[in-house]
Design a protein around this motif. Structure first.
Motif, PDB file in Angstrom:
ATOM      1  N   ASN A 195       6.476   3.658 -14.920  1.00 15.61           N
ATOM      2  CA  ASN A 195       5.891   3.834 -13.306  1.00 15.61           C
ATOM      3  C   ASN A 195       4.297   2.737 -13.196  1.00 15.61           C
ATOM      4  N   TYR A 196       3.144   3.599 -14.290  1.00 15.73           N
ATOM      5  CA  TYR A 196       1.922   3.273 -13.421  1.00 15.73           C
ATOM      6  C   TYR A 196       1.898   1.972 -13.994  1.00 15.73           C
ATOM      7  N   ALA A 197       2.912   1.217 -14.578  1.00 15.81           N
ATOM      8  CA  ALA A 197       2.453  -0.425 -15.532  1.00 15.81           C
ATOM      9  C   ALA A 197       3.029  -1.167 -13.503  1.00 15.81           C
ATOM     10  N   ILE A 198       4.112  -0.352 -13.364  1.00 18.04           N
ATOM     11  CA  ILE A 198       4.364  -1.007 -12.360  1.00 18.04           C
ATOM     12  C   ILE A 198       3.461  -0.698 -10.484  1.00 18.04           C
ATOM     13  N   TYR A 199       3.174   0.432 -11.462  1.00 21.04           N
ATOM     14  CA  TYR A 199       1.896   0.768 -10.304  1.00 21.04           C
ATOM     15  C   TYR A 199       0.701  -0.099 -10.676  1.00 21.04           C
ATOM     16  N   ASN A 200       0.188  -0.646 -11.253  1.00 19.61           N
ATOM     17  CA  ASN A 200      -0.790  -1.647 -11.655  1.00 19.61           C
ATOM     18  C   ASN A 200      -0.168  -2.974 -11.345  1.00 19.61           C
ATOM     19  N   TRP A 201       1.070  -3.004 -11.506  1.00 21.75           N
ATOM     20  CA  TRP A 201       1.558  -4.552 -10.949  1.00 21.75           C
ATOM     21  C   TRP A 201       1.114  -4.879  -9.636  1.00 21.75           C
ATOM     22  N   LEU A 202       2.077  -3.894  -9.073  1.00 23.31           N
ATOM     23  CA  LEU A 202       1.700  -3.926  -7.495  1.00 23.31           C
ATOM     24  C   LEU A 202       0.418  -4.670  -7.168  1.00 23.31           C
TER      25      LEU A 202
ATOM     26  N   THR B  23       0.747  -1.401  -0.300  1.00 21.38           N
ATOM     27  CA  THR B  23       0.017   0.266  -0.092  1.00 21.38           C
ATOM     28  C   THR B  23       0.704   1.538   0.250  1.00 21.38           C
ATOM     29  N   ASP B  24       2.218   1.443   1.370  1.00 16.66           N
ATOM     30  CA  ASP B  24       2.580   2.564   0.954  1.00 16.66           C
ATOM     31  C   ASP B  24       3.437   3.203  -0.544  1.00 16.66           C
ATOM     32  N   ILE B  25       3.706   1.355  -0.890  1.00 18.52           N
ATOM     33  CA  ILE B  25       4.431   1.976  -2.431  1.00 18.52           C
ATOM     34  C   ILE B  25       4.067   2.131  -3.148  1.00 18.52           C
ATOM     35  N   ARG B  26       2.654   1.854  -3.358  1.00 16.36           N
ATOM     36  CA  ARG B  26       1.642   2.233  -4.246  1.00 16.36           C
ATOM     37  C   ARG B  26       0.970   3.231  -4.339  1.00 16.36           C
ATOM     38  N   LEU B  27       0.981   4.180  -2.818  1.00 16.62           N
ATOM     39  CA  LEU B  27       0.732   5.395  -2.348  1.00 16.62           C
ATOM     40  C   LEU B  27       1.964   6.436  -3.218  1.00 16.62           C
ATOM     41  N   ALA B  28       3.186   5.937  -2.827  1.00 11.83           N
ATOM     42  CA  ALA B  28       4.057   6.701  -3.340  1.00 11.83           C
ATOM     43  C   ALA B  28       4.269   6.657  -5.188  1.00 11.83           C
ATOM     44  N   LEU B  29       4.430   5.576  -5.378  1.00 12.17           N
ATOM     45  CA  LEU B  29       4.273   5.881  -6.930  1.00 12.17           C
ATOM     46  C   LEU B  29       2.759   6.834  -6.738  1.00 12.17           C
ATOM     47  N   ALA B  30       1.682   6.608  -6.771  1.00 11.48           N
ATOM     48  CA  ALA B  30      -0.030   7.876  -6.961  1.00 11.48           C
ATOM     49  C   ALA B  30       0.896   9.121  -6.883  1.00 11.48           C
ATOM     50  N   ILE B  31       1.196   8.768  -6.064  1.00  9.43           N
ATOM     51  CA  ILE B  31       1.555  10.548  -5.623  1.00  9.43           C
ATOM     52  C   ILE B  31       2.353  11.327  -6.848  1.00  9.43           C
ATOM     53  N   ARG B  32       3.603  10.248  -6.838  1.00  9.53           N
ATOM     54  CA  ARG B  32       4.513  10.761  -7.988  1.00  9.53           C
ATOM     55  C   ARG B  32       3.757  11.389  -9.072  1.00  9.53           C
ATOM     56  N   LEU B  33       3.215  10.391  -9.664  1.00 13.79           N
ATOM     57  CA  LEU B  33       2.341   9.960 -10.968  1.00 13.79           C
ATOM     58  C   LEU B  33       1.639  10.541 -11.198  1.00 13.79           C
ATOM     59  N   GLU B  34       0.951  10.899 -10.308  1.00 13.07           N
ATOM     60  CA  GLU B  34      -0.268  11.944 -10.448  1.00 13.07           C
ATOM     61  C   GLU B  34      -2.059  11.482 -10.420  1.00 13.07           C
ATOM     62  N   ILE B  35      -1.828  10.237  -9.603  1.00 17.21           N
ATOM     63  CA  ILE B  35      -2.957   9.635  -9.824  1.00 17.21           C
ATOM     64  C   ILE B  35      -3.762   9.789  -9.312  1.00 17.21           C
ATOM     65  N   THR B  36      -5.535  10.137  -9.573  1.00 14.67           N
ATOM     66  CA  THR B  36      -6.256  10.452  -9.168  1.00 14.67           C
ATOM     67  C   THR B  36      -7.225   9.315  -8.691  1.00 14.67           C
ATOM     68  N   GLU B  37      -9.323   9.395  -8.301  1.00 18.06           N
ATOM     69  CA  GLU B  37      -9.547   8.649  -8.444  1.00 18.06           C
ATOM     70  C   GLU B  37      -9.828   7.919 -10.033  1.00 18.06           C
TER      71      GLU B  37
ATOM     72  N   ASP C 132      -1.959  12.158 -20.484  1.00 21.33           N
ATOM     73  CA  ASP C 132      -0.361  12.023 -21.525  1.00 21.33           C
ATOM     74  C   ASP C 132       0.912  12.503 -20.394  1.00 21.33           C
ATOM     75  N   LEU C 133       0.913  10.820 -19.712  1.00 23.16           N
ATOM     76  CA  LEU C 133       1.803  10.525 -19.096  1.00 23.16           C
ATOM     77  C   LEU C 133       3.314  10.683 -20.494  1.00 23.16           C
ATOM     78  N   ASP C 134       4.349  11.115 -19.444  1.00 25.77           N
ATOM     79  CA  ASP C 134       5.630  10.083 -20.956  1.00 25.77           C
ATOM     80  C   ASP C 134       6.173   8.655 -20.752  1.00 25.77           C
ATOM     81  N   GLU C 135       6.976   8.922 -21.051  1.00 30.84           N
ATOM     82  CA  GLU C 135       7.777   7.579 -21.181  1.00 30.84           C
ATOM     83  C   GLU C 135       7.814   6.321 -20.481  1.00 30.84           C
ATOM     84  N   PRO C 136       8.746   7.671 -19.418  1.00 35.67           N
ATOM     85  CA  PRO C 136       9.043   6.607 -17.454  1.00 35.67           C
ATOM     86  C   PRO C 136       7.684   6.817 -16.752  1.00 35.67           C
TER      87      PRO C 136
END
Length: 163
Positions: free
Chosen positions: A142-149, A114-128, A134-138
């Motif tokens: 990271n969004y794919a990593i967020y989904n994998w987690l 949960t903590d790792i996913r929250l950290a990624l969500a904040i950095r990626l500006e993921i909302t509900e 318009d995410l760039d390649e990196p």
């Protein structure tokens, strides 16, 4: 990755590819380091989310509550991340990493994921509504990593729910 399966005593088990395990170890290490090295949770939006204020409309009360609880909460989050890190550490040259968690390990993993996913969500500006379109390649990676987690975490919840 096939996902977690139930194990006796409220535990769970999974077999990861060494690269998956190393990747997960790196993410857990990054979150543990971020939390352990903090000076002020308000200096970083990830820390602010992981160590939130208890009273949003009473800054003095929030500061007082934080004074008594932040170290304990932060230390617990670091311990959870270290549990993940230690359990995914593989022998050099291993072809797979077999992880067996007891009930306490399951709890630590769930909280740390949960903590790792929250950290990624904040950095990626993921909302509900999801990730910004318009995410760039990196950030797409990271969004794919967020989904994998999320898939990994979901399989862990399902494994302990099958008891």
């Amino acid at each position: 990755m096939s996902g977690f399966r139930s194990a006796p005593g409220g535990g769970a088990r999974i077999r990861l590819h060494p690269q998956e395990a190393a990747f997960l170890a790196d993410l857990a290490r990054q979150v543990a380091t971020l939390i352990a090295d903090r000076t002020d949770a308000h200096d970083d939006p990830v820390l602010e989310r992981l160590l939130p204020d208890a009273y949003l409309d009473a800054p003095e009360d929030a500061a007082e509550f934080r004074r008594f609880t932040e170290d304990e909460l932060g230390d617990a989050k670091v311990r959870n991340a270290m549990t993940v890190l230690e359990s995914v550490t593989a022998e050099p040259g291993a072809k797979r990493v077999d992880i067996v968690l007891d009930a306490a390990g399951v709890g630590a993993w769930l909280r740390s994921l949960t903590d790792i996913r929250l950290a990624l969500a904040i950095r990626l500006e993921i909302t509900e509504e999801g990730a910004p379109p318009d995410l760039d390649e990196p950030d797409r990676i990271n969004y794919a990593i967020y989904n994998w987690l999320g898939t990994l975490q979901g399989s862990l919840v399902a494994a302990i729910d099958r008891r």
